[in-house]
Design a protein around this motif. Structure first.
Motif, PDB file in Angstrom:
ATOM      1  N   GLY A  13      52.554  48.628  84.212  1.00  0.00           N
ATOM      2  CA  GLY A  13      52.932  47.262  84.201  1.00  0.00           C
ATOM      3  C   GLY A  13      51.660  46.373  84.253  1.00  0.00           C
ATOM      4  O   GLY A  13      50.651  46.629  84.946  1.00  0.00           O
ATOM      5  N   TYR A  22      50.259  31.487  91.608  1.00  0.00           N
ATOM      6  CA  TYR A  22      51.520  31.753  90.937  1.00  0.00           C
ATOM      7  C   TYR A  22      52.638  30.890  91.571  1.00  0.00           C
ATOM      8  O   TYR A  22      53.269  30.199  90.766  1.00  0.00           O
ATOM      9  N   ARG A  38      65.668  28.721  92.694  1.00  0.00           N
ATOM     10  CA  ARG A  38      66.006  30.061  93.327  1.00  0.00           C
ATOM     11  C   ARG A  38      67.525  30.444  93.728  1.00  0.00           C
ATOM     12  O   ARG A  38      67.822  31.528  93.690  1.00  0.00           O
ATOM     13  N   GLY A  59      57.246  39.348  93.643  1.00  0.00           N
ATOM     14  CA  GLY A  59      56.104  38.043  93.756  1.00  0.00           C
ATOM     15  C   GLY A  59      55.743  37.653  94.856  1.00  0.00           C
ATOM     16  O   GLY A  59      55.762  38.481  96.020  1.00  0.00           O
ATOM     17  N   ASP A  81      56.792  44.716  95.316  1.00  0.00           N
ATOM     18  CA  ASP A  81      55.822  44.427  94.006  1.00  0.00           C
ATOM     19  C   ASP A  81      54.525  45.250  94.214  1.00  0.00           C
ATOM     20  O   ASP A  81      54.082  45.560  95.179  1.00  0.00           O
ATOM     21  N   MET A  86      50.632  39.714  96.016  1.00  0.00           N
ATOM     22  CA  MET A  86      52.112  38.973  96.278  1.00  0.00           C
ATOM     23  C   MET A  86      52.733  39.312  97.604  1.00  0.00           C
ATOM     24  O   MET A  86      53.450  38.451  98.013  1.00  0.00           O
ATOM     25  N   ALA A 106      54.951  48.511  96.333  1.00  0.00           N
ATOM     26  CA  ALA A 106      55.387  49.633  95.647  1.00  0.00           C
ATOM     27  C   ALA A 106      55.664  49.299  94.313  1.00  0.00           C
ATOM     28  O   ALA A 106      55.631  48.131  93.674  1.00  0.00           O
ATOM     29  N   VAL A 107      55.917  50.401  93.291  1.00  0.00           N
ATOM     30  CA  VAL A 107      56.202  50.160  91.835  1.00  0.00           C
ATOM     31  C   VAL A 107      57.476  50.339  91.440  1.00  0.00           C
ATOM     32  O   VAL A 107      58.168  51.483  91.954  1.00  0.00           O
ATOM     33  N   VAL A 108      57.932  49.684  90.511  1.00  0.00           N
ATOM     34  CA  VAL A 108      59.594  49.763  90.007  1.00  0.00           C
ATOM     35  C   VAL A 108      59.988  51.224  89.052  1.00  0.00           C
ATOM     36  O   VAL A 108      60.875  51.712  89.337  1.00  0.00           O
ATOM     37  N   GLU A 109      58.726  51.868  89.047  1.00  0.00           N
ATOM     38  CA  GLU A 109      58.663  53.262  88.412  1.00  0.00           C
ATOM     39  C   GLU A 109      59.138  54.307  89.477  1.00  0.00           C
ATOM     40  O   GLU A 109      59.890  55.405  88.987  1.00  0.00           O
ATOM     41  N   LEU A 125      61.942  37.947  85.905  1.00  0.00           N
ATOM     42  CA  LEU A 125      60.698  37.680  85.044  1.00  0.00           C
ATOM     43  C   LEU A 125      59.698  38.977  85.319  1.00  0.00           C
ATOM     44  O   LEU A 125      58.485  38.432  85.364  1.00  0.00           O
TER      45      LEU A 125
HETATM   46  C1  LIG Z   1      56.390  36.953  86.505  1.00  0.00           C
HETATM   47  S1  LIG Z   1      56.256  37.838  88.032  1.00  0.00           S
HETATM   48  C2  LIG Z   1      57.520  37.385  88.812  1.00  0.00           C
HETATM   49  C3  LIG Z   1      57.820  37.444  90.242  1.00  0.00           C
HETATM   50  C4  LIG Z   1      59.093  37.318  90.931  1.00  0.00           C
HETATM   51  N1  LIG Z   1      60.098  38.080  90.480  1.00  0.00           N
HETATM   52  C5  LIG Z   1      59.482  35.706  90.362  1.00  0.00           C
HETATM   53  O1  LIG Z   1      60.682  35.712  90.023  1.00  0.00           O
HETATM   54  O2  LIG Z   1      58.860  34.826  90.420  1.00  0.00           O
HETATM   55  C6  LIG Z   1      56.096  39.452  87.793  1.00  0.00           C
HETATM   56  C7  LIG Z   1      55.767  40.329  89.033  1.00  0.00           C
HETATM   57  O3  LIG Z   1      55.882  41.783  88.384  1.00  0.00           O
HETATM   58  C8  LIG Z   1      55.190  42.508  89.616  1.00  0.00           C
HETATM   59  N2  LIG Z   1      54.766  43.718  88.475  1.00  0.00           N
HETATM   60  C9  LIG Z   1      54.335  44.223  87.316  1.00  0.00           C
HETATM   61  N3  LIG Z   1      54.600  45.575  87.392  1.00  0.00           N
HETATM   62  C10 LIG Z   1      55.424  45.964  88.346  1.00  0.00           C
HETATM   63  C11 LIG Z   1      55.458  47.353  88.752  1.00  0.00           C
HETATM   64  N4  LIG Z   1      55.440  48.282  87.689  1.00  0.00           N
HETATM   65  N5  LIG Z   1      56.070  47.559  89.781  1.00  0.00           N
HETATM   66  C12 LIG Z   1      56.328  46.449  90.770  1.00  0.00           C
HETATM   67  N6  LIG Z   1      56.017  45.093  90.341  1.00  0.00           N
HETATM   68  C13 LIG Z   1      55.337  45.044  89.225  1.00  0.00           C
HETATM   69  C14 LIG Z   1      53.759  41.451  89.072  1.00  0.00           C
HETATM   70  O4  LIG Z   1      52.724  41.992  89.925  1.00  0.00           O
HETATM   71  C15 LIG Z   1      54.424  40.072  89.444  1.00  0.00           C
HETATM   72  O5  LIG Z   1      54.338  39.943  90.812  1.00  0.00           O
END
Ligand SMILES: C[S@@+](CC[C@H](N)C(=O)[O-])C[C@H]1O[C@@H](n2cnc3c(N)ncnc32)[C@H](O)[C@@H]1O
Length: 213
Positions: A13, A22, A38, A59, A81, A86, A106-109, A125
């Motif tokens: 990602g 941001y 929000r 984020g 995130d 973030m 952490a990662v969403v995967e 987003l």
């Molecule tokens: C555009 S921001 C959106 C943040 C928040 N959800 C918002 O609505 O403002 C996208 C976020 O996804 C995170 N991100 C990207 N790939 C990711 C992953 N594999 N696992 C977790 N977070 C991830 C980025 O670091 C970033 O903070």
């Protein structure tokens, strides 16, 4: 408010690191009305008092913090995130608001939660930051950590269009609502609601996980 120190995980990602920038960007895009924005996003998820909520790709934590306000002291909210910057800013914002929201890198995967932990998962987003394979992994992981019959809210830019600053910001990525519906359906979710999410061509999709896993 606590921040768990976890090792950084690999992701395909697009991870964001400029956390303060941001928040300034979101402030500009919402014309200084981020709180109202929000609140309306959280309302699409139909949160109730006492529910447990996870915000993936949270984020700087604004939505998770609003979710905590809506579920109240008896509810539990976590945010993950991939970006330590973030997560750091999200934790500071929750501390400043005196709200107990658990933020963790952490990662969403590969979500660091047991099966069936949450009533609701939020993703705003974030999906357009993932390549296709990771999107599928992400939705599978969301289903795994949701209790049977739990809800997922996904918000993203529909066509990558818009005007002015918004156009410049998100021309790099979008995921059409119909793609989100397909992705969720393929993972066994039942989409229940969909509509405009209040900024540009942003749309939301709400879906329910099956009652039996
Ligand atoms: C555009 S921001 C959106 C943040 C928040 N959800 C918002 O609505 O403002 C996208 C976020 O996804 C995170 N991100 C990207 N790939 C990711 C992953 N594999 N696992 C977790 N977070 C991830 C980025 O670091 C970033 O903070």
């Amino acid at each position: 408010m606590t921040t768990d120190a976890t090792p950084a995980f690999m992701t395909t990602g697009r991870v964001l690191h400029r956390a303060t920038a941001y928040d300034v960007l979101v402030w500009l895009l919402t014309h200084g009305r981020e709180s109202a924005f929000r609140r309306s996003l959280a309302r699409f998820a139909q949160l109730s008092t006492g529910e447990s909520v996870l915000d993936v790709g949270c984020g700087t934590g604004s939505l998770a913090i609003e979710a905590k306000r809506q579920v109240g002291p008896g509810g539990r909210v976590a945010g993950i995130d991939a970006s330590p910057e973030m997560i750091g800013r999200a934790a500071s914002k929750a501390a400043k608001a005196r709200l107990d929201v658990r933020f963790q890198q952490a990662v969403v995967e590969a979500l660091p939660f047991d099966d069936g932990t949450f009533d609701v998962v939020l993703s705003t987003l974030m999906l357009h930051h993932l390549p296709r394979i990771a999107r599928t992994q992400c939705v599978r992981e969301i289903r795994r950590v949701l209790r049977p019959g739990g809800r997922v809210l996904i918000v993203d830019f529909d066509r990558g269009q818009g005007h002015g600053l918004l156009r410049r910001v998100h021309r790099h990525g979008h995921v059409a609502a119909r793609e989100i519906v397909t992705l969720l359906g393929d993972a066994g979710f039942q989409p229940t609601d969909e509509g405009p999410a209040g900024m540009g061509d942003m749309r939301y999709v709400l879906a329910t996980s099956p009652l039996e896993s």
